[in-house]
Design an enzyme around this catalytic site. Structure first.
Site, PDB file in Angstrom:
ATOM      1  N   SER A  28       0.844  -1.191   0.000  1.00  0.00           N
ATOM      2  CA  SER A  28       0.000   0.000   0.000  1.00  0.00           C
ATOM      3  C   SER A  28       0.879   1.241   0.000  1.00  0.00           C
ATOM      4  CB  SER A  28      -0.887   0.009   1.255  1.00  0.00           C
ATOM      5  OG  SER A  28      -1.523   1.262   1.426  1.00  0.00           O
TER       6      SER A  28
ATOM      7  N   TYR B 133      -1.835  -1.329  10.621  1.00  0.00           N
ATOM      8  CA  TYR B 133      -1.973  -1.519   9.172  1.00  0.00           C
ATOM      9  C   TYR B 133      -0.758  -0.944   8.436  1.00  0.00           C
ATOM     10  CZ  TYR B 133      -3.920  -1.113   4.445  1.00  0.00           C
ATOM     11  OH  TYR B 133      -4.132  -1.199   3.076  1.00  0.00           O
TER      12      TYR B 133
END
Length: 260
Positions: free
Chosen positions: A138, A151
Site C-alpha cells: 500500500s 496496518y
C-alpha cells in the site's frame, strides 16, 4: 502449457481483479480465501474459464492450512509459476489504543501469510525453473493517514519482505515484487466508507476519496490486476525486488495549495 497461479484473497477486491487478469492471460488459477460464500460466487462469475478456475477455503495466517493447500496445488500440477498475495485486512487505531490482539491479527493476515505462502510455493517454483511472486502492499507503507498504526506498519513490512525474498531467490529466476496502491474500489474500502460515513452515503464518501487523487478517481480492481499480470509475465523477467506505486498521482502531491 498453462501457467499455474495461486492468488490469496482471490474471491474479492484486488484478488478478484488479479484472478480475472491471469485467467485472461491463459493461466490456471486457484483462489485462496477465507470467505467460502465469496469463493462460490467468484467461481460462478468466472465459470466461462472452465476448469482453469478453482477455489479453496484457507486461513492464510495458519501454517498448517497454507502448507496443505499449497502442497495440494503443487502436487496436482507438478509446479507453481505465480503467487499473488492479495489477502489482507484493514485495522484502525493509534499505538495507544490498538490492542495487542489487533496488532497480532493484522501482522498475521497481512505479513505472516505472505511469508507462509512463499515458504511453501517456492519449492514448486523451483520445479518450474522460476516463478513470480507479487505482494500487494500500500502507499501507506510510504506515507500515512492518522490512526492506522498496525496496518501501516504491516504494509511497510511487506516491502521489506518482498526485497528479502527477491534477493534470496534471484539466482533461481524466482522474482518477487510489491504493488503499492492508493485507494481502490474494493469491498474492504467500501466497508471503511460506511464506518466513517458520518451520515453521508457510501458513494459520496468514495467520490470524495477518489477526488483526492490528482487523476480524479480511485483505482478499479482491474487497474491493479493489469500491473499484477505484467509483473507475473515474461515481459517483467528482469524486474525483481521492486515496489510499484500505482496511485493516480497521490504520492506526487503536497497538501499545500497555492492560491489561484
Amino acid at each position: 502449457m498453462s501457467k499455474i497461479a495461486i492468488i490469496t484473497g482471490g474471491a474479492k477486491g484486488i484478488g478478484f481483479g488479479s484472478t480475472k487478469r491471469l485467467l485472461d492471460d491463459g493461466a490456471t488459477v486457484t483462489m485462496f480465501d477465507l470467505d467460502e460464500a465469496g469463493l462460490a460466487k467468484a467461481q460462478e462469475d468466472l465459470k466461462e474459464y472452465g476448469d482453469r478456475i478453482s477455489g479453496i477455503k484457507v486461513d492464510v495466517s495458519s501454517d498448517s492450512q497454507v502448507k496443505s493447500t499449497v502442497t495440494k496445488v503443487g502436487e496436482k500440477h507438478g509446479h507453481i509459476d505465480y503467487l499473488v498475495n492479495c489477502a489482507g485486512i484493514q485495522t484502525y487505531g493509534t499505538a495507544v489504543d490498538t490492542s495487542e490482539e489487533t496488532w497480532d491479527r493484522t501482522f498475521d493476515v497481512n505479513v505472516k501469510s505472505m511469508y507462509l505462502t512463499a515458504k511453501y510455493a517456492i519449492p514448486y517454483m523451483r520445479k518450474a525453473n522460476g516463478g513470480s511472486i507479487v505482494n500487494i502492499s500500500s502507499v501507506q507503507s510510504l506515507a500515512n493517514q492518522k490512526g492506522v498504526v498496525a496496518y501501516a506498519a504491516s504494509k511497510g513490512a511487506i516491502n521489506s519482505l518482498t526485497r528479502a525474498i527477491a534477493i534470496d531467490h534471484a539466482a533461481e529466476q524466482i522474482r518477487c515484487n510489491a504493488i503499492l496502491p492508493a485507494s481502490v474500489d474494493t469491498p474492504m474500502l467500501r466497508a471503511s466508507a460506511r464506518a466513517f460515513s458520518g451520515g453521508r452515503s457510501e458513494d459520496e464518501i468514495l467520490k470524495e476519496w477518489g477526488s483526492s487523487h490528482p487523476i480524479g478517481r480511485m483505482a478499479s480492481i482491474h487497474d491493479i490486476g493489469e500491473l499484477v499480470g505484467f509483473l507475473c509475465s515474461d515481459k517483467a523477467s528482469f524486474i525483481t525486488g521492486s515496489s510499484y506505486v500505482i496511485d493516480g498521482g497521490l504520492m506526487t502531491q503536497v497538501p499545500v495549495i497555492l492560491p489561484e
